[in-house]
Design a protein around this motif. Structure first.
Motif, mmCIF file in Angstrom:
data_model
loop_
_atom_site.group_PDB
_atom_site.id
_atom_site.type_symbol
_atom_site.label_atom_id
_atom_site.label_comp_id
_atom_site.label_asym_id
_atom_site.label_seq_id
_atom_site.Cartn_x
_atom_site.Cartn_y
_atom_site.Cartn_z
ATOM 1 N N ASN A 90 0.829 -1.215 0.000
ATOM 2 C CA ASN A 90 0.000 0.000 0.000
ATOM 3 C C ASN A 90 0.855 1.254 0.000
ATOM 4 N N GLN A 91 0.347 2.304 -0.609
ATOM 5 C CA GLN A 91 0.879 3.671 -0.508
ATOM 6 C C GLN A 91 2.323 3.864 -0.961
ATOM 7 N N GLY A 92 2.943 2.892 -1.557
ATOM 8 C CA GLY A 92 4.352 2.997 -1.899
ATOM 9 C C GLY A 92 4.644 3.953 -3.042
ATOM 10 N N LYS A 109 4.306 7.861 1.849
ATOM 11 C CA LYS A 109 4.021 9.168 2.427
ATOM 12 C C LYS A 109 3.211 9.011 3.707
ATOM 13 N N ALA A 110 3.623 9.737 4.732
ATOM 14 C CA ALA A 110 2.856 9.793 5.966
ATOM 15 C C ALA A 110 1.687 10.745 5.752
ATOM 16 N N GLY A 117 7.813 10.996 5.125
ATOM 17 C CA GLY A 117 7.628 9.637 4.643
ATOM 18 C C GLY A 117 8.475 8.673 5.433
ATOM 19 N N ALA A 118 8.314 7.396 5.109
ATOM 20 C CA ALA A 118 9.069 6.337 5.756
ATOM 21 C C ALA A 118 9.530 5.362 4.676
ATOM 22 N N PHE A 136 13.258 8.061 12.326
ATOM 23 C CA PHE A 136 13.369 9.290 11.547
ATOM 24 C C PHE A 136 12.010 9.964 11.402
ATOM 25 N N TYR A 137 12.020 11.302 11.450
ATOM 26 C CA TYR A 137 10.805 12.074 11.187
ATOM 27 C C TYR A 137 10.372 11.874 9.736
#
Length: 189
Positions: A90-92, A109-110, A117-118, A136-137
């Motif tokens: 998902n969401q990649g 994406k956050a 993002g992560a 990480f933020y």
């Protein structure tokens, strides 16, 4: 004749196949594969949602891409167009195959902001994504090292911090600042 958009090119390791996104047949972005030898083009996807950011596996047989279908995610399919696209995560965004082709790194994406993002790694065959650099933020745009042991990414540890390039082991572990962004800024800003 209307204008078309072709974007996001990626080439196979053997230089035989080019994959890219284009709106040439449908008005939305789909994934195409082009033979370098004879110029023939195969359409890989055909969906009303945009498909973009393709990456080709090291063996040249599989392509991964970002699709906007079903709220967005990572999909894979055969470069010959012979198989139906398969959902991977998902969401990649910006999928990248590991050098051995067994894994795909991407960022997601956050929900709180556009630049947050992560980064994750998922088996190329599908499965549960593993988050890397979880403290990480923001972590964006992972790129594999040639040996597949590390991922380089752009990130910040805290909100408002200047982005830097970092390296994290592919199996997770301590993250190291390579300070490349600071060096580049010194020369170009």
């Amino acid at each position: 004749v209307g204008e078309t958009l072709s974007t996001d090119p990626a080439i196979s390791a053997d230089g035989a196949t080019l994959v890219f996104s284009s709106d040439r047949n449908s008005g939305n972005l789909d994934i195409y594969a082009q033979s370098i030898a004879d110029g023939s083009v195969r359409r890989i996807t055909s969906d009303a949602a945009d498909d973009r950011e393709p990456a080709i596996s090291p063996d040249g047989h599989t392509v991964a891409w970002r699709s906007d279908r079903f709220a967005g995610g990572i999909y894979v399919g055969a470069t010959d167009g012979g198989s139906a696209p398969r959902w991977i995560a998902n969401q990649g965004r910006r999928p990248r195959f590991s050098p051995d082709g067994s894994s795909i790194a991407f960022w997601a994406k956050a929900l709180q902001a556009d630049d947050v993002g992560a980064i994750y790694v998922v088996p190329a065959s599908g499965g549960a994504p593993r988050r890397l650099a979880a403290d990480f933020y923001s972590a964006l745009d992972p790129v594999w090292s040639p040996d597949g042991r590390y991922l380089l990414f752009l990130g910040t540890r805290t909100k408002g911090a200047q982005p830097e390039f970092w390296v994290v082991p592919a199996n997770d572990g301590p993250v190291e600042n390579v300070e490349a962004y600071r060096i580049v800024r010194r020369w170009f800003l």
